[in-house]
Design a protein around this motif. Structure first.
Motif, short mmCIF file in Angstrom:
data_model
loop_
_atom_site.label_atom_id
_atom_site.label_comp_id
_atom_site.label_asym_id
_atom_site.label_seq_id
_atom_site.Cartn_x
_atom_site.Cartn_y
_atom_site.Cartn_z
N HIS A 1 15.76 -11.60 30.60
CA HIS A 1 16.66 -11.52 29.44
C HIS A 1 16.13 -10.58 28.36
CE1 HIS A 1 18.82 -14.86 31.27
NE2 HIS A 1 17.66 -15.51 31.37
N VAL A 2 15.48 -9.51 28.80
CA VAL A 2 14.93 -8.55 27.85
C VAL A 2 16.05 -7.87 27.06
CG1 VAL A 2 13.58 -6.43 27.59
CG2 VAL A 2 12.84 -8.20 29.20
N GLY A 3 17.15 -7.56 27.75
CA GLY A 3 18.26 -6.91 27.07
C GLY A 3 18.81 -7.72 25.91
N GLU A 4 18.83 -9.04 26.08
CA GLU A 4 19.30 -9.91 25.00
C GLU A 4 18.36 -9.86 23.81
OE1 GLU A 4 19.86 -13.80 26.63
OE2 GLU A 4 20.91 -13.01 28.40
N ILE A 5 17.07 -9.80 24.10
CA ILE A 5 16.08 -9.70 23.01
C ILE A 5 16.25 -8.38 22.27
CG2 ILE A 5 13.60 -9.54 22.50
CD1 ILE A 5 13.14 -11.35 24.95
#
Length: 388
Positions: free
Chosen positions: A59-63
């Motif tokens: 979930h790096v994109g969400e971060i």
């Protein structure tokens, strides 16, 4: 954490899911460790996979989205900025600076080119990460329990909600309201500490990669909003975050390779069990502390993989705000030197601890500064030609 088991007892061969492992507080049981069949001398050396876990699964994109400047105002509107007396804040950041200067000297020197606001924020994040790590590896680690980590996570939420517990927490609370920091990387680091209390073997590289993300890759995600991205950057924000994460992975893989011997004294093996088997090795070879030709070949491949992640980190390091690049390049070059030191020790990381002397560190700083001030990214083949 320190293991209570004697090295006279053979380590159990274990993975992280349902396998046998060292158990805290229980009696030691002797195990017969059967080494995998030896490879024939003419057999090709296995090439290890460099593929970790897709960043989408983490979930790096969400971060990245939540930490973007576009969302900063919305985040700050959710909770009122706490009011601290200026002298109290000055003392809080001074304490953070002193801790960073004492325990991360090279990195600390690299922060001195940053703006004052960014310096303070990096020091505050460093101190929180250090305190989190010391819960399981510090002098009071013997008192560690799941309840302690649960309470530490509650304190983290209090920090983000503007209710710091102590003066060091207050520095991070103030930082959070100056920069768009998301709580997830901080929570993920605590999850890494939980792994350290219950998992002492990793079945494969994917399991080890997840651990490395939790305890080190998260640091990169925490610090990108503070470091800032160069206005002239031609690389996507997501790519820069990926590079920061890769630097953390490379750093942690290097820590693991440097500390194999020390970790074995605590009953821990952070090397993938399936990869040990590919080279005809097992835990018993580590606990015997004998460096064989198979071990050297195995280490060569492990070092190659760590360098791969450093190479992946370079582009992002060159796209950060110019004043923030020095500490990142210092860290990158320093950890590469640790890998060099393992090679110089003839791959003996079982009885020797690779380190970079003070003189070499100081001589490295001008090179890191030069890389940091370079307006263009050096091509990888040129870097290899220079021997770094």
């Amino acid at each position: 954490m320190s293991s209570a088991f004697s090295l006279a007892v053979k380590p159990c061969a274990a993975g992280s899911n349902g396998g046998k492992s060292w158990r805290r507080g229980g009696g030691a049981r002797a195990e017969v460790v059967v080494a995998p069949k030896k490879r024939a001398s003419n057999q090709k050396v296995p090439e290890l996979s460099k593929q970790g876990i897709p960043h989408t699964d983490l979930h790096v994109g969400e971060i990245v989205k939540r930490q973007s400047d576009d969302n900063r105002s919305a985040m700050l509107d959710l909770c009122q900025k706490p009011q601290f007396h200026p002298m109290f804040l000055e003392e809080a950041y001074d304490k953070c600076r002193n801790i960073c200067a004492e325990y991360a000297k090279t990195f600390y020197l690299g922060t001195l080119l940053m703006t004052e606001e960014r310096q303070k924020a990096i020091w505050a994040i460093y101190v929180w990460c250090r305190r989190t790590d010391e819960l399981v590896d510090g002098p009071n680690a013997s008192y560690m329990s799941s309840a302690v980590l649960d309470r530490w996570e509650e304190r983290l939420h209090d920090i983000f909600d503007g209710r710091p517990y102590d003066i060091l927490d207050a520095a991070l609370t103030h930082t959070i309201h100056n920069f768009p920091l998301d709580i997830k990387p901080f929570r993920d680091m605590i999850e890494g500490m939980r792994m350290d209390t219950k998992i002492f073997r990793y079945a494969n590289f994917q399991e080890l990669y997840l651990y490395c993300y939790y305890v080190a890759g998260t640091v990169g995600l925490m610090t990108v909003p503070v470091m800032g991205i160069a206005p002239e950057s031609h690389v996507s924000t997501q790519s820069i975050y990926n590079s920061a994460l890769n630097l953390g992975i490379g750093n942690q893989l290097t820590n693991i390779l440097r500390d194999v011997g020390e970790d074995s004294l605590r009953g821990r093996v952070y090397l993938p069990q399936d990869e040990l088997g590919q080279f005809g090795l097992c835990d018993g070879d580590i606990f015997s502390r004998k460096v064989s030709d198979r071990w050297r070949e195995f280490m060569k491949q492990q070092i190659t993989r760590a360098r791969f992640y450093f190479n992946q980190a370079e582009e992002g390091a060159s796209q950060l705000d110019k004043a923030s690049r020095w500490p990142v390049w210092s860290s990158l070059l320093l950890y590469r030197k640790i890998l060099d030191a393992i090679e110089e020790n003839d791959y003996d990381n079982l009885t020797k601890r690779a380190y970079v002397g003070r003189t070499k560190k100081l001589l490295m700083l001008p090179l890191a500064y030069s890389r940091a001030q370079s307006a263009t990214h050096l091509h990888l083949s040129w870097i290899k030609f220079l021997g770094f």
